[in-house]
Enzyme design. Structure first.
Site, short mmCIF file in Angstrom:
data_model
loop_
_atom_site.label_atom_id
_atom_site.label_comp_id
_atom_site.label_asym_id
_atom_site.label_seq_id
_atom_site.Cartn_x
_atom_site.Cartn_y
_atom_site.Cartn_z
N GLU A 37 2.46 -7.71 -10.38
CA GLU A 37 2.35 -8.01 -11.80
C GLU A 37 3.76 -8.41 -12.23
OE1 GLU A 37 0.57 -5.36 -15.36
OE2 GLU A 37 0.48 -4.44 -13.39
N ARG A 262 1.43 5.19 -1.41
CA ARG A 262 2.65 4.56 -1.92
C ARG A 262 3.86 5.21 -1.28
NH1 ARG A 262 1.70 2.19 -7.20
NH2 ARG A 262 3.86 2.31 -7.84
N LYS A 272 8.43 0.59 -12.20
CA LYS A 272 9.08 -0.41 -13.06
C LYS A 272 9.33 0.14 -14.46
CE LYS A 272 6.00 -3.24 -11.51
NZ LYS A 272 5.05 -4.35 -11.37
P1 ATP Z 1 5.19 0.14 -10.59
O1 ATP Z 1 4.57 1.48 -10.63
O2 ATP Z 1 6.56 0.12 -10.04
O3 ATP Z 1 5.09 -0.60 -11.88
P2 ATP Z 1 2.96 -1.33 -9.66
O4 ATP Z 1 2.05 -0.82 -8.62
O5 ATP Z 1 2.46 -1.34 -11.04
O6 ATP Z 1 4.35 -0.64 -9.50
P3 ATP Z 1 2.57 -4.07 -9.01
O7 ATP Z 1 3.36 -5.25 -9.41
O8 ATP Z 1 1.20 -3.93 -9.54
O9 ATP Z 1 3.42 -2.79 -9.34
O10 ATP Z 1 2.56 -3.92 -7.43
C1 ATP Z 1 2.21 -4.93 -6.53
C2 ATP Z 1 1.76 -4.30 -5.26
O11 ATP Z 1 2.77 -3.45 -4.74
C3 ATP Z 1 0.53 -3.43 -5.48
O12 ATP Z 1 -0.45 -3.81 -4.53
C4 ATP Z 1 1.00 -2.04 -5.26
O13 ATP Z 1 0.01 -1.31 -4.61
C5 ATP Z 1 2.23 -2.21 -4.37
N1 ATP Z 1 3.20 -1.13 -4.62
C6 ATP Z 1 3.83 -0.85 -5.77
N2 ATP Z 1 4.61 0.24 -5.64
C7 ATP Z 1 4.48 0.66 -4.37
C8 ATP Z 1 5.02 1.74 -3.61
N3 ATP Z 1 5.87 2.62 -4.16
N4 ATP Z 1 4.66 1.86 -2.31
C9 ATP Z 1 3.81 0.97 -1.76
N5 ATP Z 1 3.26 -0.05 -2.41
C10 ATP Z 1 3.58 -0.22 -3.70
MG MG Z 2 0.48 -2.31 -11.26
#
Ligand code: ATP
Ligand code: MG
Length: 571
Positions: A37, A262, A272
């Site tokens: 995202e 994760r 983020k």
């Molecule tokens: P954040 O919690 O940092 O905002 P998010 O999951 O909302 O992270 P996205 O941009 O939606 O961020 O993430 C893109 C991809 O990265 C998703 O498929 C998510 O599963 C993966 N991802 C995000 N954080 C992690 C993590 N700590 N470990 C493994 N995969 C991750």
């Molecule tokens: Mg997300």
């Protein structure tokens, strides 16, 4: 003779993929995607997902797409999308021509929503967001049906079209899927598919004033791209029944979603939302602050893409959440830097040394080894002269028993140079030691005494007349606690920010060859650690170095003590 190690066991995701290939599912085709995202910069947790998605595709002759899940017009910014692409390329992966945006599917998603309405599977609801939440029930109580749930299809079609046309204000109506308000899975209690937001989107401009929710978009986007294996983190496990429901109602291509845990790292936050708070609170200078676990921060700190990929490989994949020790990340980095970094001498807290018996005005170039781990890196000349700098901490006037470095009357070796004996410490009017008067033994050039006498310490040094000034930034953990979220009642993770996470040293002295260092050049400062040129603030004539990591490998020590294996802590 020992037998070679058996092939390491593959993780559960690769096992599923291998099985699907064997059974010829999708004709053996493998297609994955990384779906960020664009509402912030990528962090090391994302690196895990990137290495997995791109890695699996490469290993099995498949393809991996990059898709921006840009459903939320309020948060998305083009700047984040640019940074994300730069970071993925830096990590070493390439989506070639497979760059997609969920926003490109808005029209298709709208058509599919209309289909669900026609089939009696979706309805326009006038309840407010708050009422919807209230009607939804809880984990222990079923939800209640909205009074608008049984609107006739024609009315729903008309209202949905008028929602799109902009006839209603934000929040006045939503489109919901008609599933089951009593489902034990809250995601199936008539989830919202569209909300009204009179806000421009960074790619579709003013074209839309209704936006699809992430849940209504994600699975269909995967389907449109004919993703075979949709790999995502565990928090989407509960959403899978909903994604399956949408795909089944629409009767379209059905990817298989597989969830994995994760990454959590000790002394770091990987979210983020929290990164934005760190930046806004002034705890760090921005997304690329070298203390941040963002890829931009790690890059500026001196991390290599190879070390991050190795780390992602070593932590493996699991179905259970755990916290990885940050020492493992640093260990992977040291392993690579040890092999690849040229050694140089730098003095961070200089103390002047005058060699009384060394000729005035003389300077001699001494041969120094560039990298003992890599003979092909060769040697370089470093000038030696009468006045040098050594590390302040390498001298003690009244040393305790275990201190073997320089002290009055004591002899040590200067790296690649001569034996040096301290005769006297000179103090200024405040009583502070400002200079050491020393003598050297000309017979010990290169660092060994012909009479076989030994010294107990070898010190690094730079020649005062030839040294180049530099600023050096030392970094420590950004948080004082292993788990930054471990806070007192009513506290906040920002309470755990380490006030001593950055130490700036000015007036450091580095060997003259570093005058031309630039970009993100990396070095080992002998005895001190790995350092890189700060790519943002360093200038010729005003060098700035970041300490990437110290030489102390706590991971290797943990491994030794625990007898090997990847040590993680449950969460
Ligand atoms: P954040 O919690 O940092 O905002 P998010 O999951 O909302 O992270 P996205 O941009 O939606 O961020 O993430 C893109 C991809 O990265 C998703 O498929 C998510 O599963 C993966 N991802 C995000 N954080 C992690 C993590 N700590 N470990 C493994 N995969 C991750
Ligand atoms: Mg997300």
């Amino acid at each position: 003779m020992s037998t070679p190690d058996p092939k390491p066991p593959i993780d559960f995701i690769r096992a599923i993929i291998e099985q699907d290939r064997e059974t010829g599912k999708h004709g053996g085709r493998i297609q994955t995607r990384f779906p960020p995202e664009p509402n912030g910069h990528l962090h090391i947790g994302h690196a895990k997902a990137i290495c997995l998605n791109f890695g699996v595709a490469a290993e099995y002759g498949g393809l991996c797409n990059l898709r921006f899940d840009d459903t939320n017009p309020v948060k998305e910014e083009a700047e984040h999308a640019e940074a994300i692409m730069r970071d993925i390329r830096w990590l070493g992966f390439d989506w070639e021509d497979r760059l997609h945006y969920a926003s490109d599917y808005f029209e298709q998603l709208y058509e599919w929503a209309v289909k669900l309405i026609r089939d009696g599977k979706a309805y326009v609801d006038d309840l407010s967001a708050e009422e919807i939440r209230e009607y939804r029930g809880t984990l222990t109580e079923p939800g209640r049906e909205s009074p608008f749930r049984d609107r006739p299809v024609e009315e729903n079609l008309d209202l949905f079209e008028r929602m799109r046309a902009g006839e209603f204000a934000d929040g006045e109506k939503v489109l919901r899927a008609k599933i089951d308000m009593a489902s034990p899975n809250l995601n199936l209690r008539d989830p919202v598919m569209y909300r009204i937001l009179h806000t421009a989107h960074h790619r579709t401009g003013d074209k839309w004033c209704i936006y699809p929710t992430y849940d209504w978009t994600h699975g269909q986007s995967d389907s449109i791209e004919r993703i075979t294996h949709s790999l995502c983190s565990l928090e989407f496990e509960n959403h899978r029944p909903l994604y399956d429901w949408y795909l089944d109602q629409l009767g379209i291509f059905h990817p298989r979603q597989i969830e994995f845990a994760r990454l959590h790292l000790s002394y770091m936050v990987l979210s983020k939302r929290k990164h934005i708070r760190l930046i806004e609170s002034g705890a760090v200078s921005g997304w690329d602050d070298p203390r941040m676990p963002t890829l931009a921060g790690l890059r500026r700190r001196g991390y290599t893409p190879g070390a991050i990929r190795t780390f992602c490989d070593r932590i493996g994949l699991a179905k259970r959440e755990s916290v990885v020790d940050i020492a493992l990340l640093e260990h992977c980095l040291r392993e690579e830097l040890n092999r690849t970094s040229p050694r140089v001498m730098a003095v961070l807290r200089p103390l002047r040394v005058v060699i009384e018996n060394y000729p005035d005005g003389k300077s001699e170039p001494l041969d120094c080894v560039n990298n003992p781990e890599d003979p092909s890196a060769g040697t370089r000349k470093v000038p030696f002269s009468k006045v040098l700098y050594i590390e302040r901490g390498d001298f003690m006037e009244d040393p305790p028993k275990k201190f073997f470095r320089l002290a009055p009357g004591r002899e040590v070796r200067l790296r690649y140079a001569y034996f040096l004996t301290c005769r006297e410490a000179v103090r200024d009017e405040n009583g502070e030691i400002v200079e050491l008067r020393c003598t050297y033994d000309p017979e010990t050039r290169g660092g060994d005494a012909p009479d076989g006498r030994k010294v107990k310490a070898t010190l690094h040094w730079v020649s005062a007349d030839h040294a180049v000034d530099a600023e050096v930034r030392l970094y420590n953990h950004l948080f004082v606690r292993e788990d930054p979220d471990d806070v007192a009642e009513g506290g906040d993770f920002l309470d755990n920010v380490n006030p001593d996470s950055l130490e700036v040293l000015t007036g450091c002295k580095v060997e003259p060859g570093l005058a031309s260092a630039k970009g993100s050049d990396r070095f080992q400062f002998e005895r001190l650690g790995y350092f890189c040129v700060d790519p943002v603030d360093s200038r010729p004539g005003a060098l700035v170095f970041n300490r990437t990591v110290t030489l102390r490998d706590t991971w290797a020590r943990i491994q030794k003590a625990s007898g090997g294996g990847t040590k993680t802590r449950g969460r």
